[in-house]
Design a protein around this motif. Structure first.
Motif, short mmCIF file in Angstrom:
data_model
loop_
_atom_site.label_atom_id
_atom_site.label_comp_id
_atom_site.label_asym_id
_atom_site.label_seq_id
_atom_site.Cartn_x
_atom_site.Cartn_y
_atom_site.Cartn_z
N ASP A 827 0.80 -1.22 0.00
CA ASP A 827 0.00 0.00 0.00
C ASP A 827 0.84 1.28 0.00
N ASN A 828 1.94 1.29 0.74
CA ASN A 828 2.76 2.49 0.83
C ASN A 828 3.81 2.51 -0.27
N LEU A 829 4.18 3.72 -0.68
CA LEU A 829 5.15 3.86 -1.76
C LEU A 829 6.44 3.13 -1.45
N ASP A 830 7.01 3.39 -0.28
CA ASP A 830 8.32 2.80 0.02
C ASP A 830 8.24 1.27 0.11
N ASP A 831 7.07 0.74 0.47
CA ASP A 831 6.90 -0.71 0.49
C ASP A 831 6.78 -1.28 -0.92
N CYS A 832 6.42 -0.42 -1.88
CA CYS A 832 6.30 -0.87 -3.27
C CYS A 832 7.63 -0.83 -4.01
N LEU A 833 8.56 0.00 -3.54
CA LEU A 833 9.82 0.20 -4.26
C LEU A 833 10.61 -1.08 -4.50
N PRO A 834 10.68 -2.01 -3.53
CA PRO A 834 11.47 -3.22 -3.76
C PRO A 834 11.00 -4.06 -4.95
N TYR A 835 9.76 -3.85 -5.42
CA TYR A 835 9.28 -4.61 -6.56
C TYR A 835 9.83 -4.06 -7.88
N SER A 836 10.56 -2.95 -7.79
CA SER A 836 11.24 -2.37 -8.95
C SER A 836 12.73 -2.54 -8.76
#
Length: 1012
Positions: A827-836
């Protein structure tokens, strides 16, 4: 009732003077007090209760209905016993949860004395009427534990009374053994021997007893075969072997039950429910309901130690009937059809049968039900004094007719065995009649209550639609679970599995628990079927993400997030998207005025002009704009290299602007690399400021071939490069479709390991051995669709308007990275970053720019170059990472004196020279070295900019994510790969200025689901 209320009531009772004797007054007072408490508890069950979800009217109605009482009243005949005490399922369950062991039990004689019982049973509340919640059960259990309590059974009154403090507290309906002993007849077929029970059915023994214990699995020695497996236990087939479960452990299923399972339904001896079948239609799992003694059994003792042969329980058959009746009721409440009882019951095989029995009974046998043994119908008729036809009489067994007459005329045989058998045949007729009445009564009760059930059907339908529960099986399972919960007096709540109940969360959505997996799969199947119909032309489905993506201008985002466009050698650099726009829009011959670097526009004036990307969201937007650009004389372009603004005027009014990057303000030689000794290699051509003046659009190109950079430009951007194994060389496809040999510079680059290559390639294809066999060219210096300008309208000017292959590849990578982040299951941006793969680095660069003193974020070489460029102190190790000439050039530009070693190095590398005995610096090369350092700064700042823009635009991008999540929630597609691939398909289409349609989006999604 509170303590104060009880005190007030006691004062009132003490003032009563109707009894002369204090002892009688005390007994009377205690009795009335307990009765009042019980009645108040009973009445409270009819008071509406506030529940957590009042907006779901169906749940409110289910919660406010006393289902325990409904089933208790509807089940009817609770079956004769051999001398035990029989109860309804609700009563035995309540007794097991409230009555402790060791209490006294009195079983009265069948012939009661006068004034026995010494109270009016009808005035005593039923035990089930004193219970409304699980808390009530606990309170009753506490009462029976803490106050003197005893049970008194009255077999002739079908009554069990719970006495507290010597006064009647509550009553329970019970069925004891018969007043006269008899042999139960199991099978009576005309002209065939009668099958008799091996155990005599006797009266319940009167006497004084003590409760011994409760058991939830009564194992009978007499009926060992059907009681070895607990009632309700799961039985399942594993590797061709059958097992049953008891208290978490699995045991081998007895052979006689395995044999029974393999029989046709009508020939099975035992009952089963929740039956699962395999692909061949064979039972693979079920719940066992063949246990005669049901779920709970109460044992007592006459001597305080030994278990007495008689016991109390609800017949397994009765519990099974309640289970099936509940399932039938669930079906009636949920089956999709009209809401009248005739339409609904016609969809239920059991209730269609019950209706036939009801009509048979109410017509006094004139309407004969189908699929019922005519002999049983004839037996019912004769027992209930219905008119018998000739056919009816032909089906009747003479032994039954004889026994009925003997019983009714009080002329039973005197011989013991003959008397037992005659009574057994009479009771066979009686039980046959009771069973018909029972099942006919189920239909009658539902018919009587249908108005309420009809309302509940409508509420359930509406509420399930609101909850997002569309699967009929899920709806039925939920209603069944709810009713079972209510049978335990629990309040029900909306199902957490329903897609419209729980707030949407990426993390939770893509991590479903195992308990909801089957539920989700059923919902998905319903929605996939809807999806198939929609792709076949049926309207009704709409994806929220279609409008969300159509309303979002990706061109604005990509131009913003791309950041620095790199300094040119004098040309004008624009973004990949903008070069596509201007190449399409600007007519040949349109005027272009390039202003001097000293000329500026005010920020306020620029703010009033929209960016070109803001005006183009779809291809048809571009087409409409192109119509406005049809007259060449109406179009002018003004370029301000210093501020990086390119303004398009239409009829002398500013229409749009875009960002450009011109050449440097000061000339310099660009560093191409370094030789083996580490000396810099400078390009032979100077990078210089973009030349001001008046120009015109001269030519639009797909691919520009430069004489200076021929090897890199002869291969068009995006061209396929293939390895020809037979010729041991690489070939590429030119603009005409012909295949040509790849230039040697690129061949040599492809021989390098991937991380050592100077140029960029993409869409790499490898063979089964992992060898690269084809790829696409990504580093064309002029990219695609460059514009040539002219100063004399005859010859092209050497400076172009263009993007670059590297910028195109950056934009392509950013699109891919954005898709990964937007579809990340967090949900949070920083939690999404590792998927990139890249954005964690971009964030690190952003944090480094904010605090260049940190040493834990980026590589030392990049950090050293950045700190050198901005004049920050370097550590010894950082200095060692930078060439001496680079450090010297930085010192020279900052006016600091160079050391002898630095001057010697610059002289050796041709960056400095001696003239008239003095050392002179070649400032074009010094600037080139500084620009080489600046390239590191640009990269760090550019990466930082990527993250900064993403962070700034995250709220609006979240709207896109949530729109797609809502669609996937609607379809119950908890597959993160499909989520990613679907978003990718749609975003790539939008990146190409396509207008998404519901039809295309649904077709794409349907295709992806078909593949899975």
């Amino acid at each position: 009732m509170s303590n104060i209320d009880q005190t007030k009531l006691q004062i009132y009772l003490d003032s009563f003077v109707g009894f002369k004797d204090k002892r009688h007054r005390r007994i009377f007072n205690e009795t009335i007090l307990l009765l009042c408490l019980s009645v108040l508890s009973f009445l409270s069950s009819f008071v509406p209760v506030a529940f957590a979800q009042p907006d779901y009217e169906s749940l409110k109605q289910i919660n406010e209905t006393n289902w325990v009482k409904w089933f208790d009243e509807t089940l009817g005949y609770i079956y004769d016993s051999h001398g035990c005490l029989h109860f309804t399922p609700a009563d035995i369950a309540l007794l097991s949860k409230t009555i402790p062991p060791n209490l006294p039990l009195t079983i009265k004689k069948y012939q009661l004395k006068e004034n026995d019982p010494p109270f009016n049973p009808d005035k005593i509340p039923l035990l089930i009427d004193t219970i409304n919640t699980p808390q009530d059960i606990a309170k009753q259990a506490l009462t029976f534990k803490n106050y003197p309590t005893e049970l008194v059974a009255y077999p002739s009154l079908d009554l069990l009374v719970i006495m507290v403090n010597g006064s009647p507290y509550a009553r329970v309906r019970t069925l004891a053994g018969p007043p006269q002993d008899y042999l139960m007849a199991f099978e009576v077929e005309k002209d065939q021997p009668i099958v008799w029970d091996s155990v005599l059915t006797t009266a319940t023994d009167p006497g004084q007893y003590q409760l011994l214990r409760w058991t939830d699995h009564y194992l009978s020695h007499t009926y060992y075969q059907n009681t070895i497996v607990p009632f309700g236990a799961w039985i399942k087939k594993t590797n061709r072997q059958w097992f049953y479960e008891e208290k978490g452990r699995w045991y081998k299923l007895p052979k006689h039950i395995v044999t029974d399972l393999n029989q046709p339904f009508a020939q099975r001896q035992y009952n089963y429910y929740d039956i699962n079948v395999d692909d061949n239609g064979q039972i693979s799992a079920a719940r066992y309901a063949g246990h005669d003694f049901g779920k709970y059994a109460l044992l007592w003792t006459a001597d305080g130690q030994t278990r007495y042969p008689e016991l109390a329980y609800a017949a397994g058959q009765l519990i099974y009937e309640q289970i099936i009746l509940l399932k039938d009721l669930v079906h009636l409440l949920t089956v999709p059809t009209d809401d009248d009882l005739d339409s609904v019951s016609a969809q239920n095989e059991n209730f269609s049968f019950y209706r036939q029995l009801y009509e048979f009974k109410t017509s006094r046998g004139k309407q004969q039900p189908l699929k019922v043994d005519r002999a049983l119908l004839a037996a019912y008729k004769i027992f209930n004094d219905f008119s018998l036809s000739h056919d009816d009489r032909s089906y009747l067994d003479d032994r039954l007719v004889k026994a009925l007459g003997e019983y009714r005329e009080n002329r039973l045989p005197r011989g013991q065995r003959a008397r037992w058998e005659a009574l057994g045949l009479y009771n066979y007729l009686r039980m046959n009649s009771l069973i018909v009445d029972k099942q006919a009564g189920w239909y009658e009760r539902v018919k009587r209550d249908w108005d309420q059930f009809k309302i509940l059907r409508q509420k359930l339908r509406a509420d399930f639609d609101r909850m997002g529960v569309l699967s009929l099986e899920n709806r039925q399972n939920l209603v069944e679970n709810w009713l079972n919960e209510r049978l335990e007096f629990k309040s029900i709540a909306p199902p957490k599995e329903a897609k419209n109940i729980t707030p949407l969360s990426f993390a939770a959505f893509f991590r479903p628990d195992d308990a909801s997996r089957l539920f989700d799969e059923r919902e998905k199947m319903v929605m996939v079927e809807k999806l198939k119909k929609s792709t076949a032309g049926e309207k009704g489905l709409n994806l929220a993400v279609v409008d969300a993506l159509n309303n979002y201008n990706f061109g604005v985002l990509l131009n913003d997030i791309l950041g620095d466009l790199y300094k040119s050698h004098g040309c004008m650099h624009v973004s990949p998207r903008n070069i596509t726009f201007v190449s399409e829009l600007l007519p040949l011959g349109a005027a272009v005025k390039i202003h001097r670097y000293s000329e500026r526009l005010s920020v306020e004036a620029l703010a009033q002009v929209p960016y070109l990307a803001d005006l183009v969201n779809f291809a048809d937007d571009l087409a409409k704009l192109k119509q406005q650009f049809a007259a060449t004389a109406d179009v002018q372009v003004a370029v301000y290299p210093y501020s990086g603004d390119w303004l398009i005027f239409l009829k002398e009014q500013p229409l749009a602007r875009l960002t450009i990057r011109g050449g440097p303000q000061t000339k310099f030689y660009l560093v191409q690399g370094r030789d083996k000794e580490g000396a810099p290699i400078f390009e032979p051509h100077l990078a210089y400021p973009t030349t001001p003046g008046n120009y015109w659009i001269f030519k639009k190109l797909d691919n520009y071939v430069s004489n200076i950079y021929r090897d890199q430009t002869i291969v068009p951007q995006g061209s396929v490069i293939k390895w020809v194994k037979e010729k041991e060389k690489w070939i590429f496809q030119d603009d005409t479709g012909n295949w040509k040999e790849l230039p040697g510079v690129l061949m040599a680059d492809l021989k390098q390991p991937e991380d050592k290559r100077e140029y960029t390639y993409y869409d790499v294809v490898k063979n089964s051995s992992g060898e690269v066999i084809s790829l696409r060219w990504g580093s064309q210096p002029f990219g695609r669709y460059p514009l040539q300008i002219t100063a004399d309208k005859r010859y092209p000017w050497p400076e172009l308007v263009h993007t670059s292959g590297d910028l195109m590849m950056e934009e392509r990578q950013l699109v891919n990275e954005l898709i990964k982040i937007l579809t990340a299951p967090s949900d949070n941006l920083d939690d999404c970053l590792p998927y990139s793969p890249s954005f964690p680095l971009y964030k690190a660069c952003h944090e480094f720019v904010a605090n260049p003193n940190r040493t834990d974020l980026i590589q030392p070489r990049e950090r050293a170059a950045y700190r050198l460029y901005f004049g920050l102190p370097l550590t010894v190790s950082e200095e060692a990472l930078l060439p001496l000439d680079v450090r010297a050039a930085n010192k020279a530009l900052h006016g600091r004196e160079l050391t002898d070693q630095e001057l010697k190095t610059l002289l050796k590398e041709g960056i400095a020279y001696r003239r008239s005995g003095q050392v002179k610096l070649n400032m074009e090369k010094i600037l080139g070295l500084q620009f080489d350092t600046y390239q590191y700064v640009v990269t760090i700042q550019k990466y930082s900019h990527h993250y900064e823009v993403l962070q700034k635009r995250w709220p609006e991008l979240t709207n896109l994510r949530v729109a797609l999540l809502k669609d996937f929630n609607n379809f119950v597609l908890k597959d993160q790969n499909i989520f990613h691939n679907f978003m990718r398909e749609l975003m790539l289409k939008r990146n190409q200025l396509e207008r998404l349609t519901q039809e295309d989006a649904l077709r794409i999604l349907s295709g992806m689901l078909t593949k899975t």
